[in-house]
Design an enzyme around this catalytic site. Structure first.
Site, PDB file in Angstrom:
ATOM      1  N   ASP A   1     -12.010 -10.220  -1.863  1.00 23.13           N
ATOM      2  CA  ASP A   1     -13.218 -10.253  -1.188  1.00 23.13           C
ATOM      3  C   ASP A   1     -14.329  -9.572  -1.768  1.00 23.13           C
ATOM      4  O   ASP A   1     -13.869  -8.652  -2.581  1.00 23.13           O
ATOM      5  CB  ASP A   1     -13.245 -10.314   0.264  1.00 23.13           C
ATOM      6  CG  ASP A   1     -12.643  -8.934   0.629  1.00 23.13           C
ATOM      7  OD1 ASP A   1     -12.502  -8.000   0.152  1.00 23.13           O
ATOM      8  OD2 ASP A   1     -12.522  -8.856   1.931  1.00 23.13           O
TER       9      ASP A   1
ATOM     10  N   HIS B   1     -10.154  -6.031  -2.861  1.00 21.35           N
ATOM     11  CA  HIS B   1     -11.365  -5.877  -1.978  1.00 21.35           C
ATOM     12  C   HIS B   1     -12.418  -5.181  -2.735  1.00 21.35           C
ATOM     13  O   HIS B   1     -12.589  -3.949  -2.601  1.00 21.35           O
ATOM     14  CB  HIS B   1     -10.804  -4.961  -0.676  1.00 21.35           C
ATOM     15  CG  HIS B   1      -9.804  -5.860   0.232  1.00 21.35           C
ATOM     16  ND1 HIS B   1     -10.168  -7.011   0.678  1.00 21.35           N
ATOM     17  CD2 HIS B   1      -8.561  -5.628   0.555  1.00 21.35           C
ATOM     18  CE1 HIS B   1      -8.874  -7.466   1.270  1.00 21.35           C
ATOM     19  NE2 HIS B   1      -7.994  -6.568   1.194  1.00 21.35           N
TER      20      HIS B   1
ATOM     21  N   ASN C   1       2.347  -4.893  -3.017  1.00 18.71           N
ATOM     22  CA  ASN C   1       0.993  -5.223  -3.160  1.00 18.71           C
ATOM     23  C   ASN C   1       0.059  -3.875  -2.645  1.00 18.71           C
ATOM     24  O   ASN C   1       0.536  -3.287  -1.967  1.00 18.71           O
ATOM     25  CB  ASN C   1       0.953  -6.240  -1.983  1.00 18.71           C
ATOM     26  CG  ASN C   1      -0.574  -7.029  -1.575  1.00 18.71           C
ATOM     27  OD1 ASN C   1      -0.868  -7.622  -2.615  1.00 18.71           O
ATOM     28  ND2 ASN C   1      -1.090  -6.808  -0.562  1.00 18.71           N
TER      29      ASN C   1
ATOM     30  N   GLU D   1       0.783  -1.251   0.164  1.00 18.22           N
ATOM     31  CA  GLU D   1      -0.064  -0.157   0.055  1.00 18.22           C
ATOM     32  C   GLU D   1       0.840   1.267   0.004  1.00 18.22           C
ATOM     33  O   GLU D   1       0.827   1.870   0.809  1.00 18.22           O
ATOM     34  CB  GLU D   1      -1.060  -0.007   1.071  1.00 18.22           C
ATOM     35  CG  GLU D   1      -1.887  -1.384   1.147  1.00 18.22           C
ATOM     36  CD  GLU D   1      -2.817  -1.393   2.255  1.00 18.22           C
ATOM     37  OE1 GLU D   1      -2.826  -0.584   3.514  1.00 18.22           O
ATOM     38  OE2 GLU D   1      -3.506  -2.410   2.484  1.00 18.22           O
TER      39      GLU D   1
END
Ligand code: 9MR
Length: 470
Positions: free
Chosen positions: A258, A228, A192, A151
């Site tokens: 998800d 996400h 990531n 991030e």
């Protein structure tokens, strides 16, 4: 003679009747040359049998959800706690799973001694180098890929403020990769992030960074797309975006998938969620360098979503009672399973797809078994490294033929040694390997197939054997 373990854990323990006919997701993924993983917590692996059965049975990759973060492993300076991380690595090894290490350098979940330390550049750089060397070194040889950096960017594509960026400047990115590479030269090193899954400003910033790291020769191997997602909002440019990163010469992976929805769930929302999960899996499979898909949390009972997004939840593949939701079916189908359960015949390209880490070896196909049913076995090793390899054998029957159980024999003529097998019961005596179906996957229907997986060791050469099906 060494008896090897059949890891049909999920199929044995899962309560839903519909699951009984389904091969584990991990077997379907392996046959496609990708992995399927999930995020796990050590306490649940040891304390919740339904959770452990799913984590070990359905997935062939695990990511410690929190156990490898800085705040978890070094809460006090110089005092390390590896218990949960070690536990997860041991669980993965026992279940023949790879591990994605998560995460070494992040702005969040750092211990207060670090964030409040007021360190100058020289000391902070030394702390970061030491941290990476210590953690990566501890798990050297046991981690398939590390999320070295997590991030890095704000939504507008500028660097996020962090102790690293603020004190060390952007050079900490290449330095971190270099230190991780020194500690484990074989591990795949990733950056990531989230909200970078589709084309856009933030994704462009990450793309430009990766391009510049490649140009500098920094050891960057892959980019993780967290994914996400909100129900119905999988970016339409997902595949194109994965592809443009892959075209830079790096691997790509979906690392924290998800799909959250406003609760309560309804049949219509679950159907849309199933579509969304299937879309993501298909996008990954369409990009040759997409190595796998990791979900973020095993079940809705475990998910981080409700505590962060008020009114949202139901984001994972399994419901709060660890039962499969409709998305399990679309994931299985996208991975080559048949819509009603079981496996479809893999296409030739499916079994030959190169895997994450290896030079693929040729596939050897047997002659039809005695009895002339027309069924056949295809052996493939998509994944091979210095002294180890993993592979699979897929038993397929054409339309009009079927098997009620199956047996495979082959000879490893170059001294290869089987070390582990799953979705079958295998033994090796000398050079001869013999595998019988597991209790749950003996039946191969017309036009259907089943796949067993295995690990082994080799040296010198690793020629594919001729497999006999009987
Ligand atoms: O799921 C994780 C949750 O249990 C932790 O409390 C949280 C702490 O920041 O981190 C969650 O995992 C995050 C992951 O490490 C990085 N990407 C976003 C994930 C969800 O917040």
């Amino acid at each position: 003679m060494t008896a090897l373990v059949c890891t049909a854990l999920g199929a044995v323990l899962l309560p839903a009747a519909a699951q009984a006919a389904d091969p584990p997701l991990r077997d379907l993924a392996a046959a496609k040359g990708v992995y399927i993983g999930n995020a796990v917590a050590g306490g649940k692996l040891s304390g919740n049998t339904q959770y452990a059965a799913l984590a070990g049975g359905q997935f062939n990759s695990l990511t410690p959800e929190n156990a490898m973060k800085w705040g978890s492993v070094e809460p006090t300076r110089g005092s390390f706690n590896w218990a949960e991380a070690d536990q997860i690595v041991a669980f993965a090894q026992a279940h023949n799973q790879q591990v994605r290490g998560h995460t070494l350098v992040w702005h969040s979940q750092n211990p207060s001694w670090l964030t409040n330390g007021g360190f100058g550049a020289t000391e902070l750089r030394g702390i970061l180098q030491q941290h990476i060397a210590t953690e990566v070194g501890r798990y050297q040889g046991k981690i398939y890929a590390w999320d070295v950096l997590n991030e890095l960017f704000n939504e507008d594509g500028t660097y996020r403020s962090s102790p690293w960026y603020g004190t060390l400047g952007a050079g900490f990115v290449a330095d971190s990769l270099t230190w991780a590479h020194q500690a484990d030269p074989a591990a795949k090193l990733y950056i990531n992030d989230y909200n970078v899954e589709g084309l856009g400003t933030k994704s462009d910033a990450l793309y430009n960074l990766v391009r510049s790291l490649k140009a500098q020769g920094a050891p960057i191997d892959g980019v993780g797309f967290q994914a996400h997602f909100v129900l119905g909002q999988v970016p339409s440019t997902l595949q194109a975006n994965l592809q443009r990163f892959a075209d830079l010469g790096v691997d790509v992976a979906v690392t924290e998938l998800d799909v959250r929805m406003q609760t309560p769930s309804t049949q219509a929302k679950l159907a849309q969620q199933a579509t969304d999960y299937g879309t993501v899996v298909k996008a990954c499979l369409a990009v040759t360098r997409c190595r796998g898909i990791t979900g973020w949390d095993v079940s809705d009972a475990d998910s981080w979503v409700p505590s962060v997004f008020s009114g949202y939840g139901a984001a994972t593949l399994y419901d709060e009672n660890y039962q499969p939701k409709p998305a399990v079916r679309t994931v299985a189908t996208a991975l080559g399973g048949t819509p009603g359960g079981g496996t479809a015949s893999p296409s030739p390209s499916a079994t030959a797809t190169p895997s994450p880490t290896a030079t693929p070896t040729p596939t050897a196909t047997s002659t039809p078994p005695p009895g002339g049913a027309g069924c056949s076995a295809a052996y493939t090793v998509p994944n091979q490294w210095n002294t180890g390899f993993s592979g699979s054998v897929t038993v397929s029957c054409p339309a009009g033929a079927s098997l009620s159980n199956w047996h495979l024999d082959w000879n490893f003529t170059a001294g290869q040694q089987l070390t582990q097998a799953w979705s079958a019961v295998c033994t090796q005596t000398g050079t001869h390997v013999s595998c019988a179906n597991a209790a749950w996957n003996g039946a191969v229907g017309p036009g259907g197939s089943v796949t067993l997986g295995f690990n082994g060791t080799w040296s010198g050469s690793n020629p594919p054997p001729v497999v006999t099906l009987s």
